[in-house]
Design an enzyme around this catalytic site. Sequence first.
Site, PDB file in Angstrom:
ATOM      1  N   SER A 186       0.316  -1.057  -0.450  1.00  0.00           N
ATOM      2  CA  SER A 186       0.082   0.333   0.358  1.00  0.00           C
ATOM      3  C   SER A 186       0.988   1.147  -0.163  1.00  0.00           C
ATOM      4  O   SER A 186       1.569   1.256   0.556  1.00  0.00           O
ATOM      5  CB  SER A 186      -0.897   0.277   1.009  1.00  0.00           C
ATOM      6  OG  SER A 186      -1.418   1.027   1.360  1.00  0.00           O
ATOM      7  N   TYR A 234      -1.028  -0.282  10.977  1.00  0.00           N
ATOM      8  CA  TYR A 234      -1.424  -1.285   9.005  1.00  0.00           C
ATOM      9  C   TYR A 234      -0.252  -0.416   8.605  1.00  0.00           C
ATOM     10  O   TYR A 234       0.377  -0.917   7.609  1.00  0.00           O
ATOM     11  CB  TYR A 234      -2.842  -0.139   8.687  1.00  0.00           C
ATOM     12  CG  TYR A 234      -2.296  -0.211   7.965  1.00  0.00           C
ATOM     13  CD1 TYR A 234      -3.600  -1.610   6.995  1.00  0.00           C
ATOM     14  CD2 TYR A 234      -2.515   1.023   5.701  1.00  0.00           C
ATOM     15  CE1 TYR A 234      -4.018  -1.747   5.594  1.00  0.00           C
ATOM     16  CE2 TYR A 234      -2.500   0.433   4.853  1.00  0.00           C
ATOM     17  CZ  TYR A 234      -3.767  -0.598   4.117  1.00  0.00           C
ATOM     18  OH  TYR A 234      -3.410  -1.486   2.988  1.00  0.00           O
TER      19      TYR A 234
END
Length: 206
Positions: A141, A154
């Site tokens: 990501s 995350y």
Amino acid sequence: FADDGADVRVLLHQLAGGPQHVGLHLLIDVPVGSAVKGGIVGPGLLQALNGDALFSEAVADAAALRGVFDAVCERFGEIGILVNNAGISEFSPLADTAAEQFDRILAVNLRPVFVTAQHMAARRNTPEGKRLYGRIINIASTRWLQSEPGSEAYAASKGGIVALTHALALSFSEYNVTVNCISPGWIDNGNFGELTERDRRQHPSG
């Protein structure tokens, strides 16, 4: 891959049951010239395959994940294309983020990438096996580098995927396997209007 004549074997991770039960693996063997070239995707692809390649296990369970990998190889032959795409996101203020929450996110987002790649290497650790075609694609990501407040777990998991991909690429250099990762940015899931102007400036090309 199908257009290039590959015998496509796809390992997809789909989340089910929320963060407490991360599971539902879809491991699909798609014969060249059928569902892929026919443009069947999502539920249509599963329907076309009659659900024959549906396995349900928790991605954070390393032993279960290896078992699914072996079951797919036994049924369809060695997996040629491995896509690691499992992920959960639980943003929370740093002061309120527990170590257990941090560990859970890494166990879902990062560790399965290692487990599947390591198991592929172990299964192919022979002169013949190292000549088998293979591609590993890990989904990271842009959040690994463009972090946000409360995204420590995350961001760490996605940054870990980027670093792990680099290491795996070197470790697989003696195999006929390449390892790459993709870091998607914002994805329009029907709520694109919720993005702020600041959010959109992070991806000027879009």
